[in-house]
Each structure stands twice: as C-alpha cells, then as structure tokens.
Design an enzyme around this catalytic site. Sequence first.
Site, PDB file in Angstrom:
ATOM      1  N   ASP A  64      43.432  36.461  47.297  1.00  0.00           N
ATOM      2  CA  ASP A  64      43.270  36.261  49.060  1.00  0.00           C
ATOM      3  C   ASP A  64      41.820  37.200  49.695  1.00  0.00           C
ATOM      4  O   ASP A  64      40.907  36.580  50.014  1.00  0.00           O
ATOM      5  CB  ASP A  64      44.101  36.814  49.936  1.00  0.00           C
ATOM      6  CG  ASP A  64      44.662  37.605  50.036  1.00  0.00           C
ATOM      7  OD1 ASP A  64      43.923  38.993  48.912  1.00  0.00           O
ATOM      8  OD2 ASP A  64      45.224  38.585  50.589  1.00  0.00           O
ATOM      9  N   GLU A  65      41.130  38.082  49.115  1.00  0.00           N
ATOM     10  CA  GLU A  65      39.922  38.319  48.445  1.00  0.00           C
ATOM     11  C   GLU A  65      38.765  37.430  48.153  1.00  0.00           C
ATOM     12  O   GLU A  65      37.797  38.273  49.088  1.00  0.00           O
ATOM     13  CB  GLU A  65      39.871  38.930  47.348  1.00  0.00           C
ATOM     14  CG  GLU A  65      41.283  40.453  47.876  1.00  0.00           C
ATOM     15  CD  GLU A  65      41.554  41.981  47.039  1.00  0.00           C
ATOM     16  OE1 GLU A  65      40.215  42.240  46.739  1.00  0.00           O
ATOM     17  OE2 GLU A  65      42.096  42.933  46.613  1.00  0.00           O
ATOM     18  N   LYS A  91      36.537  36.352  41.259  1.00  0.00           N
ATOM     19  CA  LYS A  91      37.625  35.461  41.295  1.00  0.00           C
ATOM     20  C   LYS A  91      37.010  33.545  41.613  1.00  0.00           C
ATOM     21  O   LYS A  91      37.734  33.289  42.215  1.00  0.00           O
ATOM     22  CB  LYS A  91      38.576  35.818  41.737  1.00  0.00           C
ATOM     23  CG  LYS A  91      39.341  36.922  41.536  1.00  0.00           C
ATOM     24  CD  LYS A  91      40.048  37.023  39.834  1.00  0.00           C
ATOM     25  CE  LYS A  91      41.449  35.930  40.207  1.00  0.00           C
ATOM     26  NZ  LYS A  91      41.724  35.629  39.223  1.00  0.00           N
ATOM     27  N   TYR A 134      34.780  42.684  42.337  1.00  0.00           N
ATOM     28  CA  TYR A 134      36.024  41.447  41.805  1.00  0.00           C
ATOM     29  C   TYR A 134      36.281  40.416  42.316  1.00  0.00           C
ATOM     30  O   TYR A 134      36.787  38.949  42.069  1.00  0.00           O
ATOM     31  CB  TYR A 134      37.565  42.268  41.863  1.00  0.00           C
ATOM     32  CG  TYR A 134      38.499  41.611  42.580  1.00  0.00           C
ATOM     33  CD1 TYR A 134      38.838  42.080  40.860  1.00  0.00           C
ATOM     34  CD2 TYR A 134      39.265  41.673  42.692  1.00  0.00           C
ATOM     35  CE1 TYR A 134      40.404  40.605  40.521  1.00  0.00           C
ATOM     36  CE2 TYR A 134      40.441  41.177  43.103  1.00  0.00           C
ATOM     37  CZ  TYR A 134      41.129  40.673  42.319  1.00  0.00           C
ATOM     38  OH  TYR A 134      42.116  40.055  41.911  1.00  0.00           O
TER      39      TYR A 134
HETATM   40  P1  NAD Z   1      47.028  43.104  36.117  1.00  0.00           P
HETATM   41  O1  NAD Z   1      45.429  44.005  35.675  1.00  0.00           O
HETATM   42  O2  NAD Z   1      48.045  43.995  35.945  1.00  0.00           O
HETATM   43  O3  NAD Z   1      46.889  42.115  34.359  1.00  0.00           O
HETATM   44  C1  NAD Z   1      45.667  41.709  33.590  1.00  0.00           C
HETATM   45  C2  NAD Z   1      46.659  40.600  31.416  1.00  0.00           C
HETATM   46  O4  NAD Z   1      45.205  40.614  31.908  1.00  0.00           O
HETATM   47  C3  NAD Z   1      46.454  42.313  31.024  1.00  0.00           C
HETATM   48  O5  NAD Z   1      47.562  42.060  30.616  1.00  0.00           O
HETATM   49  C4  NAD Z   1      45.174  42.472  30.337  1.00  0.00           C
HETATM   50  O6  NAD Z   1      45.169  43.158  29.081  1.00  0.00           O
HETATM   51  C5  NAD Z   1      44.793  40.893  30.910  1.00  0.00           C
HETATM   52  N1  NAD Z   1      42.902  40.400  30.080  1.00  0.00           N
HETATM   53  C6  NAD Z   1      42.855  40.985  30.675  1.00  0.00           C
HETATM   54  N2  NAD Z   1      41.450  40.630  30.351  1.00  0.00           N
HETATM   55  C7  NAD Z   1      41.883  39.779  29.389  1.00  0.00           C
HETATM   56  C8  NAD Z   1      40.728  38.826  28.073  1.00  0.00           C
HETATM   57  N3  NAD Z   1      39.629  38.795  27.815  1.00  0.00           N
HETATM   58  N4  NAD Z   1      41.613  38.399  27.160  1.00  0.00           N
HETATM   59  C9  NAD Z   1      43.213  38.307  28.164  1.00  0.00           C
HETATM   60  N5  NAD Z   1      43.694  39.164  28.179  1.00  0.00           N
HETATM   61  C10 NAD Z   1      43.106  39.712  29.253  1.00  0.00           C
HETATM   62  O7  NAD Z   1      46.236  42.298  36.604  1.00  0.00           O
HETATM   63  P2  NAD Z   1      47.942  41.900  37.783  1.00  0.00           P
HETATM   64  O8  NAD Z   1      47.847  42.209  38.959  1.00  0.00           O
HETATM   65  O9  NAD Z   1      49.147  40.595  36.542  1.00  0.00           O
HETATM   66  O10 NAD Z   1      47.334  40.213  37.745  1.00  0.00           O
HETATM   67  C11 NAD Z   1      47.191  38.576  37.270  1.00  0.00           C
HETATM   68  C12 NAD Z   1      46.571  37.861  37.813  1.00  0.00           C
HETATM   69  O11 NAD Z   1      46.652  37.872  39.601  1.00  0.00           O
HETATM   70  C13 NAD Z   1      44.737  38.004  38.220  1.00  0.00           C
HETATM   71  O12 NAD Z   1      44.246  37.630  38.187  1.00  0.00           O
HETATM   72  C14 NAD Z   1      44.348  38.702  39.496  1.00  0.00           C
HETATM   73  O13 NAD Z   1      43.155  38.086  39.816  1.00  0.00           O
HETATM   74  C15 NAD Z   1      46.040  37.677  39.960  1.00  0.00           C
HETATM   75  N6  NAD Z   1      45.890  38.583  41.948  1.00  0.00           N
HETATM   76  C16 NAD Z   1      46.777  39.868  41.578  1.00  0.00           C
HETATM   77  C17 NAD Z   1      47.262  40.314  43.128  1.00  0.00           C
HETATM   78  C18 NAD Z   1      47.793  41.413  42.853  1.00  0.00           C
HETATM   79  O14 NAD Z   1      48.197  42.085  43.806  1.00  0.00           O
HETATM   80  N7  NAD Z   1      47.949  42.455  41.773  1.00  0.00           N
HETATM   81  C19 NAD Z   1      46.832  39.681  44.018  1.00  0.00           C
HETATM   82  C20 NAD Z   1      46.210  38.211  44.032  1.00  0.00           C
HETATM   83  C21 NAD Z   1      45.657  37.897  42.868  1.00  0.00           C
HETATM   84  P1  TYD Z   2      44.849  48.195  46.112  1.00  0.00           P
HETATM   85  O1  TYD Z   2      46.195  48.446  45.752  1.00  0.00           O
HETATM   86  O2  TYD Z   2      43.702  48.646  45.228  1.00  0.00           O
HETATM   87  O3  TYD Z   2      44.408  47.110  46.194  1.00  0.00           O
HETATM   88  P2  TYD Z   2      43.539  45.857  47.327  1.00  0.00           P
HETATM   89  O4  TYD Z   2      41.894  46.352  46.807  1.00  0.00           O
HETATM   90  O5  TYD Z   2      43.038  44.483  46.063  1.00  0.00           O
HETATM   91  O6  TYD Z   2      43.986  45.413  48.223  1.00  0.00           O
HETATM   92  O7  TYD Z   2      44.056  49.082  47.760  1.00  0.00           O
HETATM   93  C1  TYD Z   2      45.043  48.086  48.672  1.00  0.00           C
HETATM   94  C2  TYD Z   2      44.516  49.292  50.067  1.00  0.00           C
HETATM   95  O8  TYD Z   2      44.857  50.337  49.266  1.00  0.00           O
HETATM   96  C3  TYD Z   2      43.362  48.613  49.341  1.00  0.00           C
HETATM   97  O9  TYD Z   2      43.034  49.179  51.328  1.00  0.00           O
HETATM   98  C4  TYD Z   2      43.075  50.270  49.302  1.00  0.00           C
HETATM   99  C5  TYD Z   2      43.544  51.120  49.244  1.00  0.00           C
HETATM  100  N1  TYD Z   2      44.281  52.141  49.048  1.00  0.00           N
HETATM  101  C6  TYD Z   2      44.010  53.691  49.276  1.00  0.00           C
HETATM  102  O10 TYD Z   2      44.179  54.045  50.621  1.00  0.00           O
HETATM  103  N2  TYD Z   2      44.173  54.440  48.533  1.00  0.00           N
HETATM  104  C7  TYD Z   2      44.076  54.290  46.806  1.00  0.00           C
HETATM  105  O11 TYD Z   2      44.637  55.090  45.968  1.00  0.00           O
HETATM  106  C8  TYD Z   2      44.155  52.889  46.299  1.00  0.00           C
HETATM  107  C9  TYD Z   2      44.365  52.978  45.078  1.00  0.00           C
HETATM  108  C10 TYD Z   2      44.193  52.204  47.109  1.00  0.00           C
END
Ligand code: NAD
Ligand code: TYD
Length: 349
Positions: free
Chosen positions: A132-133, A160, A156
């Site tokens: 959603d970012e 995306k 970031y």
């Molecule tokens: P993460 O950072 O935990 O995992 C990313 C994975 O991708 C890792 O296993 C890493 O080794 C692999 N990777 C990175 N670069 C690579 C490359 N060049 N080739 C192959 N593998 C590679 O991320 P996540 O939190 O699991 O997020 C997964 C997806 O969901 C991402 O596309 C992220 O943008 C999206 N997303 C995450 C969140 C969240 O809250 N975590 C929210 C919205 C969207």
């Molecule tokens: P994060 O988990 O990094 O996710 P995103 O930035 O993708 O939303 O952070 C979630 C929220 O928490 C964001 O508003 C930033 C804040 N935050 C802190 O206040 N302290 C921290 O140490 C971190 C990692 C995030």
Amino acid sequence: MKNMLVTGGCGFIGTNFVRYLLKESDFKGRVINADKLTYAGNPENLTDIEENFPERYIFEKVDICDRENIARIFDEHEIDTICHFAAESHVDRSIVDPDAFIQTNIVGTFGLLELAKANQDRLELFHHISTDEVFGSLGKDGFFTEQTSYKPNSPYSASKAASDHLVRAYHKTYGLQVTISNCSNNYGPYQFPEKLLPLMILNGLEGKSLPVYGDGRNVRDWLFVRDHCTAIWEIMKRGKRGETYNIGGNHEMENIGLVEMICDILDGIQKPEAKESRRELIAFVKDRPGHDRRYAIDSTKLNRELGWVPKESLETGIRKTIQWYIDNREWVNRVRSGEYQSWIKEQYG
Ligand code: NAD
Ligand code: TYD
C-alpha cells in the site's frame, strides 16, 4: 497451476505462503522456490516442508536478476505460474542504500516479466505482490482504494511502484495474464527482527530500549500474515486477470498504541526486570526522513468479488506472534548472527 515459481519464498511472507500453500490450501501442484538468500532469507524456515513434501517442494538458490539461471528454472521445471514476492523490503535500508532496491525490485521484476512473456504459451498467471506504500500517505481520513493514484515517498515504495507499473504494462501491451495485490503492513511468525513488531517484541523481552520514530502517531493498518496468504491464493485462483486488489487487515493503529499494547502483553506473560512496566523502555527517537503519516486500506473489492475477509483480530494476532518469538529464540539467534550467513555459504555456495 501445476508448477508454481515462488520468488523470495525464504523471506517472511514467502515462507508463510509456501507453508500455507502446501499444508493447508487446495493447491495440488509443485512449488519451486527461487530465493537469493539475502540477510532476510532463511531456507531453514522450510526444512520440514522439504522433508514432508519431497515431490512437491524444490528450492533453488538464485538471484532473480540472474536471467540465465531463471530461464533454466523456467525450462527445467516447466513453470506455468509465478507468485512474485522477492524484493528488498525494508524502508529504512532503502533510505540509506537504495541500490539493491532498484536492482531487485525493478530490474529483477522486469527480467521475470521478460521470461514470463517468452513462456507465454504455457504461463497461466504472474501474480505480483506489492504494498500500500505505493499510494503515499493519507491524512486523518480516507482509505486507499484500487483507484487511488500512486505517490510513493521512499526509495522502497518508489521501486515497488515501478514494478507494479511494469506488471500492468505487460498485461496491457503483451496480454500477459497478471494479477497484482497491494497489501498493508504484515505481521506474524518468521518476520526478520528489523521491522517494527518483531523488533519491539524482542527488545521488550531483552529489556532493551524500544525506539519509536518521531511522535509515534504514524498509523499503519496491521494484517496478520496468514490472512494475507489466504487472500493471495484466492486472487490467484479467482481474481480477474489484469486487475489489482487491495488487501488490508482492518486494524488501524498508531505506532505508539501498538508498542504499548506489546509492552502490556509481554508484562502479562513475563514480569520485566527492574521495571514496573516495559512501557518505561519506550524511547522517542529521531523521525524517519519522509515518514508516511497514515496508511489505511479499503479491501471492499476483494470482499465483494472474492468474499475474502481478514479473520484474525489484532489482539489475538499479536499474542500468537509474541508466543512464536518466545518459542523460537533459536531461530532469532540464528538469523541475527553473522555465523548464519557463513552457514548459508557452505550449504548453497
Ligand atoms: P523479506 O525481506 O522478509 O523477504 C524477501 C525475500 O526475498 C528474502 O527471502 C530474500 O532473500 C529474497 N530476495 C531478495 N532479493 C532477491 C533477489 N534479487 N533474488 C531472489 N530473492 C531475493 O520480505 P517480506 O516482508 O516477506 O515481503 C515479501 C513481499 O511482500 C515483498 O515484495 C514486499 O515488497 C511485499 N510487502 C511486504 C509487506 C510487509 O509488511 N512485510 C507489506 C506489503 C508488501
Ligand atoms: P516498518 O515495520 O519498518 O514498516 P513500514 O515502514 O513499511 O510501514 O515500520 C512500521 C512503522 O513503525 C513505521 O511508521 C515506522 C515505525 N518504526 C518505529 O517507530 N521504530 C522502529 O524501530 C521501526 C523499525 C519502525
């Protein structure tokens, strides 16, 4: 969908998705997990899956930017479906060092799309996982819908956004069968302890400072990772090709409120050392540059078209997540240690 390429399956959401797909969903095919194993990827998350599903789970250590190797994987495993998670995912890292974000998130996605196009005769679906970012920041009111225009604010989210546009363009221009999902902040088991929730849980357990950026009043919409996985699978099966779906948890919360909630739950499980309450560990620190104020998702489309709703309440989801981190200290120690990276080198080269 017989042979699904899951990219980034060793990361937080990818791990949960592979586990859900093979252990709980009605998917009957094989998963080919392609992951580069960056600091955020951990193949041990899926050791039991490898043992219990030897015919249906294959791991390939590969960079999605390595087109030659990805092309080999496409041919060797007759890939007909892609679920694309692989990305650099941490906003703070993208502010300090954006290069890898541009390479993996934009160039890597482009390479995958090119290969998907070249294999279009057998490719049923390219599902792209996004955030959603990409929509930027909301004021006090309103929600992101699928019609909200893109206005990313961090390297970031900009990377995306670029990848989302490429996926959409490959549908419009080349007729590639695609779906895109934009979800809110995930939490749950296997999240790398740099993101807000696991960082606060672990620091809280260890009696360390709890750094809250700025005034702590930034709002995020929290989605339990299992709910996210069920939504992805529904979209892959029944979502309209060429379309985007928003996935939200319906749980908006100010950061400070969430951190206080974690402190209180932790205090209930384990008394803090030399303190009345873990809330005393909260420290307001310098704000993140370009820090988005509020995210909130409207998932009406997903609900109306596919009947999906998030099942987990924030309270139960947080409790389950805290318990997981308490029960899995070995995992935490492993992913935090440098020693772990040399183990990966030994295992996978
Ligand atoms: P993460 O950072 O935990 O995992 C990313 C994975 O991708 C890792 O296993 C890493 O080794 C692999 N990777 C990175 N670069 C690579 C490359 N060049 N080739 C192959 N593998 C590679 O991320 P996540 O939190 O699991 O997020 C997964 C997806 O969901 C991402 O596309 C992220 O943008 C999206 N997303 C995450 C969140 C969240 O809250 N975590 C929210 C919205 C969207
Ligand atoms: P994060 O988990 O990094 O996710 P995103 O930035 O993708 O939303 O952070 C979630 C929220 O928490 C964001 O508003 C930033 C804040 N935050 C802190 O206040 N302290 C921290 O140490 C971190 C990692 C995030």
